[in-house]
Design an enzyme around this catalytic site. Structure first.
Site, PDB file in Angstrom:
ATOM      1  N   TYR A   1       0.831  -1.206   0.000  1.00 22.84           N
ATOM      2  CA  TYR A   1       0.000   0.000   0.000  1.00 22.84           C
ATOM      3  C   TYR A   1       0.870   1.263   0.000  1.00 22.84           C
ATOM      4  O   TYR A   1       1.712   1.436   0.890  1.00 22.84           O
ATOM      5  CB  TYR A   1      -0.909  -0.044   1.230  1.00 22.84           C
ATOM      6  CG  TYR A   1      -1.616   1.229   1.586  1.00 22.84           C
ATOM      7  CD1 TYR A   1      -2.430   1.891   0.671  1.00 22.84           C
ATOM      8  CD2 TYR A   1      -1.495   1.766   2.877  1.00 22.84           C
ATOM      9  CE1 TYR A   1      -3.094   3.056   1.023  1.00 22.84           C
ATOM     10  CE2 TYR A   1      -2.163   2.923   3.233  1.00 22.84           C
ATOM     11  CZ  TYR A   1      -2.955   3.567   2.306  1.00 22.84           C
ATOM     12  OH  TYR A   1      -3.608   4.722   2.651  1.00 22.84           O
TER      13      TYR A   1
ATOM     14  N   ILE B   1      -6.758  -4.984   8.316  1.00 17.80           N
ATOM     15  CA  ILE B   1      -7.921  -4.109   8.180  1.00 17.80           C
ATOM     16  C   ILE B   1      -8.924  -4.613   7.144  1.00 17.80           C
ATOM     17  O   ILE B   1     -10.056  -4.115   7.091  1.00 17.80           O
ATOM     18  CB  ILE B   1      -7.514  -2.657   7.865  1.00 17.80           C
ATOM     19  CG1 ILE B   1      -6.943  -2.525   6.452  1.00 17.80           C
ATOM     20  CG2 ILE B   1      -6.527  -2.129   8.885  1.00 17.80           C
ATOM     21  CD1 ILE B   1      -6.731  -1.085   6.035  1.00 17.80           C
TER      22      ILE B   1
ATOM     23  N   ASP C   1      -1.157  -5.948   9.577  1.00 16.40           N
ATOM     24  CA  ASP C   1      -2.258  -5.096   9.157  1.00 16.40           C
ATOM     25  C   ASP C   1      -3.390  -6.010   8.698  1.00 16.40           C
ATOM     26  O   ASP C   1      -3.298  -6.656   7.658  1.00 16.40           O
ATOM     27  CB  ASP C   1      -1.804  -4.178   8.023  1.00 16.40           C
ATOM     28  CG  ASP C   1      -2.888  -3.217   7.564  1.00 16.40           C
ATOM     29  OD1 ASP C   1      -4.063  -3.617   7.527  1.00 16.40           O
ATOM     30  OD2 ASP C   1      -2.559  -2.070   7.214  1.00 16.40           O
TER      31      ASP C   1
ATOM     32  N   LYS D   1     -12.602  -0.391   6.277  1.00 16.84           N
ATOM     33  CA  LYS D   1     -12.848  -1.271   5.136  1.00 16.84           C
ATOM     34  C   LYS D   1     -13.942  -2.292   5.425  1.00 16.84           C
ATOM     35  O   LYS D   1     -14.854  -2.478   4.620  1.00 16.84           O
ATOM     36  CB  LYS D   1     -11.551  -1.988   4.743  1.00 16.84           C
ATOM     37  CG  LYS D   1     -10.336  -1.082   4.620  1.00 16.84           C
ATOM     38  CD  LYS D   1     -10.541   0.046   3.621  1.00 16.84           C
ATOM     39  CE  LYS D   1      -9.292   0.916   3.521  1.00 16.84           C
ATOM     40  NZ  LYS D   1      -9.473   2.036   2.566  1.00 16.84           N
TER      41      LYS D   1
END
Length: 489
Positions: free
Chosen positions: A153, A240, A238, A279
């Site tokens: 990302y 998410i 991560d 998200k």
């Protein structure tokens, strides 16, 4: 003017005058192109379609229905006004207990209730952006580094590096292996950092992956845990996108490895999870970020640092009520997975009909689209040429793989969950028109039909806008019509 510019530079800090934020990237340039000319089905049908934003708008109606049925959950309604004074007053940065309890419970539910989470380890932050930065501040000093598998990302360059001074060291993942993370790649990146006199303090993984939309299987996660334990470095996970998994195989959290994989050594003090509701629930505007650490010192430090980016108590109060509603959560997660799966099939099916392949995936709000066959040359310069044509002529904001630090040119991330069905069909029609025109000219000229110098499609006397199929186009709809791409119940 020159003197004023010099004075301005001298008056401000290096951070204010530098470019450490990472905005000088096609990832952000695409957003700017959309902001300047946003698509609207009636007011601006030839505008740029935003497919660079990983946002989940497919379940907004479910949340709206819940809010209408539970007005007391907000302190800004007649039904909830009695709690206004208590909630609006100062609150400790530990967060409302009912909020932390609800988040811990929701995190467990999105992981199939195979693990539990301790509410006392839930630390709030202003979105995942703030959560990542606070975690970096807790684990590393300026000049230290985190290993990060690529592609990753683009916001990580801002979140982890800009204000912390931390470095990111890429871990090479190859397209020939579907970009899967291997022990060999981890070792190579770690050794290279040592050769460059860089102290590696941790490994950051994104599971499910952004931009790939894939999940890490249990074997890979075991490899990761073994690696960080041997090197005595931290692991930041991560997670998410954990509730955006819409088909098998199911998501495996790092928490499950800690709880279930008792045959491998694992120092829990090295494990940290970053989560948010942006998200999974589609709440990016609420700025709800979560740090969940198994390290007591990190929890205590992160909680103190969270005072710079707390979640408002009004938001905490509303979400505590919503996430504690078991019936709603069950319905929401099931319906979200169903809608994401349908959107994925529609979009990838439409791309496949014009010969465009995507990396096989089962999670996320996007696809990793393969346009290598449309490059003039297998170079990043050619990738950028194609990207500019897609932005300025096809008028779709997609993100080139180079902005995700991908080492193979020709890959693009395309977000498909931030729009309604009609906008998806317009995007597919535009892509179809571009690909078909490209094929026609390639047959006649034996080369791609687009030019980078003028950002125009070489379609003869007509511009692409003239032949582009929109809801208002007089040209009959293509075989990629909406009814043909609907998924049977």
């Amino acid at each position: 003017m020159g003197l004023m510019a010099v004075d301005q530079t001298q008056l401000l800090s290096k951070m204010a005058t530098g470019n450490g934020h990472g905005e000088a990237s096609p990832y952000f340039d695409g957003w700017k192109a959309y902001d300047e000319n946003p698509f609207h089905p009636t007011q601006n049908p030839n505008g740029v379609i935003q497919m660079g934003l990983a946002e989940n708008q497919l379940t907004v109606d479910l949340v709206e229905d819940w809010i209408l049925g539970n007005p007391e959950a907000s302190i800004c309604t007649p039904e909830g006004i009695n709690d206004f004074r208590a909630i609006a007053n100062f609150q400790d940065y530990h967060g409302l207990p009912e909020f932390r309890n609800a988040v811990a419970k929701f995190m467990a539910r999105t992981r199939g209730n195979r693990v539990t989470f301790d509410p006392d380890r839930v630390v709030m932050s202003g979105g995942a952006t703030g959560a990542h930065e606070v975690t970096a501040f807790c684990l590393a000093d300026p000049g230290d580094a985190f290993l990060v598998p690529i592609p990753y990302y683009p916001g990580f360059d801002r979140d982890l590096r800009w204000r912390t001074g931390v470095q990111l060291v890429p871990v090479m993942c190859e397209g020939s292996n579907d970009f899967k993370l291997t022990r060999e790649a981890l070792e190579d990146a770690y050794e290279k950092a040592k050769e460059d006199n860089i102290r590696v303090k941790g490994l950051l993984i994104t599971n499910p992956s952004n931009p790939l939309g894939t999940i890490m299987d249990r074997k890979t996660l075991r490899t990761v845990v073994s690696f960080i334990n041997e090197k005595r470095i931290h692991l930041v996970c991560d997670e998410i996108y954990s509730a955006t998994v819409f088909s098998q195989p199911s998501f495996v959290s790092i928490a499950e490895i800690l709880e279930e994989e008792t045959d491998i050594e694992c120092d829990r003090n090295l494990i940290h999870i970053v989560y948010s509701l942006s998200k999974d629930m589609g709440f990016p505007g609420f700025r709800v970020g979560i740090i969940y650490s198994y390290n007591d010192a990190v929890v205590h430090c992160a909680r103190k640092m969270s005072s710079f980016g707390l979640v408002s108590t009004q938001t905490q109060y509303l979400l505590a009520s919503m996430l504690s509603d078991d019936e709603f959560v069950e319905k929401f997660l099931a319906e979200s997975a169903k809608r994401l799966a349908q959107r994925y099939r529609v979009f990838t099916g439409g791309l496949a009909n014009v010969g465009i392949k995507c990396l096989q995936s089962n999670a996320g709000l996007f696809v990793w689209m393969d346009l290598r066959h449309l490059l003039k040359k297998p170079t990043f310069e050619s990738e950028m040429e194609l990207w500019r044509v897609i932005i300025h002529e096809v008028k779709i904001n997609v993100s080139p793989g180079s902005s995700f630090h991908c080492t193979e040119p020709g890959w693009f991330r395309v977000c498909h969950a931030n729009m309604d069905d009609m906008a998806v069909q317009v995007a597919l029609q535009r892509i179809r028109a571009f690909v078909l025109q490209n094929k026609e000219v390639m047959v006649s000229r034996n080369k791609p039909c687009w030019h980078s110098s003028k950002l125009r499609l070489s379609l003869g006397p007509r511009r692409f806008d003239d032949i582009m199929m929109s809801p208002h186009s007089p040209i009959p709809q293509s075989p990629l019509s909406y009814k043909d791409t609907l998924i049977p119940e």
